[in-house]
Design a protein around this motif. Structure first.
Motif, short mmCIF file in Angstrom:
data_model
loop_
_atom_site.label_atom_id
_atom_site.label_comp_id
_atom_site.label_asym_id
_atom_site.label_seq_id
_atom_site.Cartn_x
_atom_site.Cartn_y
_atom_site.Cartn_z
N HIS A 29 -5.41 -4.21 -3.92
CA HIS A 29 -4.29 -3.69 -4.71
C HIS A 29 -3.81 -2.36 -4.12
O HIS A 29 -2.60 -2.13 -3.97
N GLU A 30 -4.74 -1.46 -3.79
CA GLU A 30 -4.37 -0.16 -3.22
C GLU A 30 -3.66 -0.34 -1.88
O GLU A 30 -2.71 0.38 -1.58
N ARG A 31 -4.11 -1.30 -1.08
CA ARG A 31 -3.44 -1.57 0.19
C ARG A 31 -2.01 -2.06 -0.05
O ARG A 31 -1.08 -1.62 0.62
N ALA A 32 -1.85 -2.96 -1.00
CA ALA A 32 -0.51 -3.48 -1.31
C ALA A 32 0.41 -2.37 -1.79
O ALA A 32 1.59 -2.31 -1.40
N VAL A 33 -0.10 -1.46 -2.62
CA VAL A 33 0.70 -0.33 -3.11
C VAL A 33 1.08 0.58 -1.95
O VAL A 33 2.24 1.02 -1.84
N ALA A 34 0.13 0.86 -1.04
CA ALA A 34 0.41 1.73 0.11
C ALA A 34 1.50 1.11 0.99
O ALA A 34 2.41 1.80 1.45
N ILE A 35 1.42 -0.21 1.21
CA ILE A 35 2.43 -0.89 2.02
C ILE A 35 3.78 -0.87 1.30
O ILE A 35 4.82 -0.59 1.93
N PHE A 36 3.78 -1.14 0.02
CA PHE A 36 5.04 -1.12 -0.75
C PHE A 36 5.70 0.25 -0.64
O PHE A 36 6.90 0.35 -0.38
N ASP A 37 4.91 1.33 -0.87
CA ASP A 37 5.45 2.68 -0.80
C ASP A 37 6.02 2.99 0.59
O ASP A 37 7.07 3.62 0.72
N LEU A 38 5.32 2.53 1.63
CA LEU A 38 5.77 2.78 2.99
C LEU A 38 7.09 2.06 3.26
O LEU A 38 8.03 2.65 3.80
N ILE A 39 7.18 0.80 2.88
CA ILE A 39 8.41 0.04 3.12
C ILE A 39 9.57 0.57 2.28
O ILE A 39 10.71 0.61 2.73
N GLU A 40 9.25 1.00 1.07
CA GLU A 40 10.28 1.47 0.15
C GLU A 40 11.07 2.65 0.73
O GLU A 40 12.29 2.73 0.58
#
Length: 161
Positions: A29-40
């Protein structure tokens, strides 16, 4: 010098290769959030690329090195950079220790103590982000906010849960 178009000098996808390995649901979950924030929100352009973005980034781990495989939106390869993770070991270790102190402080410390620990945590995160930005200098143009988001992802890649 012309600045790249911010709509093109950016990441639209970040993929973690199987070499990264999978972990607990919390870590995933933390990895997915980090990727989402980066792409955003990001600013990302390979140095010297004469083509145009936006870009896709595939991260993998090979012998304690982080491999950045960069491609165009259509999947056409642009460049691959390999980054040693050795300069980040101490920073990531210290960052995790201070994060643990922060989470403990939230449970039983005063607001001023929590704030002091959080300032230290943010300072370490900034140090790691600047180290990452410096290590990518001449390879990938990123701004500091993108370096912060990438450093968060590097930290999460080390977290085993």
């Amino acid at each position: 010098m012309d600045r790249p178009d911010p709509q093109r000098a950016r990441l639209i996808d970040v993929e973690l290769d199987d070499t990264i390995g999978r972990s607990t649901p919390d870590v995933e979950h933390e990895r997915a959030v980090a990727i989402f924030d980066l792409i955003e929100e990001n600013s990302f352009a390979p140095v010297g690329d004469t083509g145009e973005g936006p870009y896709r980034l595939r991260l993998s781990l090979v012998e304690a090195r982080l491999v950045f495989a960069i491609a165009r939106e259509n999947g056409e390869p642009v460049v691959t950079h390999i980054l040693s993770l050795t300069p980040f070991r101490r920073i990531v270790k210290d960052y995790y220790m201070i994060c643990e102190s922060y989470y403990q402080a939230i449970r039983n410390s005063t607001p001023s103590q929590i704030e002091a620990i959080d300032m230290g945590r943010r300072g370490l995160h900034n140090d790691g982000s600047q180290t990452l930005k410096d290590r990518l200098s001449g390879k990938i143009d990123i701004d500091f906010d993108t370096a912060r988001r990438l450093f968060t992802l590097v930290c999460v890649l080390h977290w085993r849960g």
